[in-house]
Design a protein around this motif. Structure first.
Motif: not given
Length: 341
Positions: A46-53, A55-73
Motif C-alpha cells: 500500500g505504500e507509494e513512492v514518487t519517482l523523479t529524475c 540532477q542533470g536528467y530530463l523526465a520523459s513526462t511532466a506528470a508525477s510518477q507514483r508507484i505503489a507496493c502491491t499485495g504480491t510484493g
C-alpha cells in the motif's frame, strides 16, 4: 474432544501462516537517471513512492510518477524515463563548438535571418597507436570517441622509443597523431662533483634504462638519485651533491641539533646542507638575548648581522654576560638594517 482440538490447532496454524507470510516490496527497480537518494530498502503493501529524475536528467513526462507496493510484493508499472538530453552542467574540461551562425538579425517580415546555432561537445576519434607500439589511456575508454582533455601515453615495443610520449584529444576535435617508434640511446653516463655512480655499467644506455647516483660523505643529494634515458636521447636531470658548512666563528654559543653548544664543543665543526643553526643576539634595550636561525646552503652558512662575536677577555672571563647566557627575550625584536633576523 480430539476433533475439536485438531480443528483449533489448524485455525492457529492458518492464522500464523497468514500473519507471517505478509508480502513486502524491496526497493523499486530503477532505470538510469532516476533519483535514488530518498528511497528505502523495504516498503509495506500500500505504500507509494514518487519517482523523479536526478540532477542533470530530463523526465520523459511532466506528470508525477507514483508507484505503489502491491499485495504480491511487486510494484505497479511506471513509464518514467530519464534522459541526459537537456543536461545543464558540463563535464569537467568539456569544450563545446558552435555549429551555425553566431548572430541573427530581425528581418522586416518578423523573422530571423539565421536559426539559433547548436553547441556540440568536442569529441575526438579514438587515437591510433604507433606502428610498432601501443597506447596506454590515463582513464578507461568506452565507445569509439574520447572527450576533449582526455590524454594517453604512447609506448613502443622495446627497445624502441616514441618520438613523443604524450597524446590528447584537442579542442579542434582531433586526436594527436601517433609518434614514430625509433631506436634511441643515451651517451655513457658521466659522474657528478662530490658524488659517484652506483650499480651502472659504463656503456651507452637504451630508452628508459636508468643510472643511480650517490654523494660522498657529508654531502647531501639534491634532486632525483635515479636518472633515466629519455626518448630524446638525453639523460634526465642529474642530481647535485650539496656541500656541508663550517660555523665561521671562534667564540660564542650556538643552538644546533636540539642542543646548546659552545663553538669549541662542536666537533667536528660541520653542519650539513639544509640544516639549521641558531646564533644568539643581544636586545640592548631590554638587556635580553634571543636566537636567530640560519641555514646551511651548499657550503655557505650566513651569520646573522645582529650576532656580535665576543672578545677573548669577555668570552673567557665573563661568559655569563653573553646573550646566550642571560635572560631570553619574550619575543625577538623587529628586523632592522642593524639588527637582521
Amino acid at each position: 474432544m480430539a476433533p475439536t482440538l485438531v480443528w483449533l490447532l489448524l485455525c492457529q496454524l492458518t492464522l500464523y501462516t497468514t500473519v507471517t507470510s505478509k508480502k513486502v516490496c524491496s526497493r523499486p527497480p530503477l532505470t538510469d537517471g532516476i533519483d535514488e537518494s530518498t528511497l528505502k530498502r523495504v516498503y509495506e503493501v500500500g505504500e507509494e513512492v514518487t519517482l523523479t529524475c536526478g540532477q542533470g536528467y530530463l523526465a520523459s513526462t511532466a506528470a508525477s510518477q507514483r508507484i505503489a507496493c502491491t499485495g504480491t510484493g511487486e510494484w505497479t508499472q511506471s513509464n518514467l524515463a530519464c534522459s541526459r538530453e537537456g543536461r545543464t552542467e558540463a563535464p569537467f574540461k568539456t569544450v563545446y563548438v558552435m555549429q551555425g551562425a553566431n548572430e541573427s538579425r530581425c528581418l522586416h517580415d518578423g523573422t530571423w535571418s539565421n536559426p539559433p546555432p547548436l553547441c556540440k561537445a568536442v569529441n575526438c576519434p579514438l587515437p591510433k597507436p604507433p606502428g610498432d607500439g601501443r597506447i596506454v589511456h590515463n582513464k578507461p575508454v568506452t565507445g569509439t570517441t574520447t572527450m576533449y582533455g582526455q590524454s594517453w601515453t604512447y609506448e613502443c615495443n622495446p627497445p624502441k622509443a616514441p618520438s613523443y610520449e604524450k597524446g590528447a584529444c584537442m579542442a579542434d576535435g582531433r586526436a594527436t597523431e601517433p609518434p614514430v617508434c625509433r631506436d634511441v640511446s643515451c651517451s655513457i653516463p658521466s659522474g657528478i662533483p662530490n658524488g659517484f655512480i652506483t650499480f651502472a655499467v659504463m656503456r651507452q644506455h637504451r630508452y628508459k634504462e636508468t643510472v643511480k647516483y650517490g654523494c660522498n660523505d657529508h654531502y647531501v643529494l639534491d634532486g632525483d638519485a635515479e636518472i633515466h634515458c629519455q626518448n630524446t636521447g638525453n639523460w634526465s636531470s642529474k642530481p647535485v651533491c650539496r656541500a656541508p658548512c663550517k660555523v665561521g666563528i671562534k667564540r660564542g654559543r650556538i643552538f644546533y641539533n636540539a642542543s646548546k653548544l659552545w663553538i669549541g664543543d662542536l666537533k667536528p665543526n660541520r653542519i650539513l646542507h639544509g640544516e639549521h643553526v641558531a646564533f644568539y643576539c643581544l636586545n640592548k634595550a631590554d638587556r635580553c638575548g634571543y636566537p636567530v636561525a640560519t641555514t646551511c646552503n651548499d657550503g655557505i652558512l650566513p651569520i646573522p648581522e645582529c650576532f656580535q662575536e665576543p672578545g677573548k677577555v669577555e668570552y673567557n672571563l665573563r661568559p655569563k654576560t653573553l646573550p646566550s647566557e642571560i635572560t631570553m627575550c619574550a619575543a625577538s625584536p623587529p628586523a632592522s638594517p642593524t639588527n637582521s633576523t
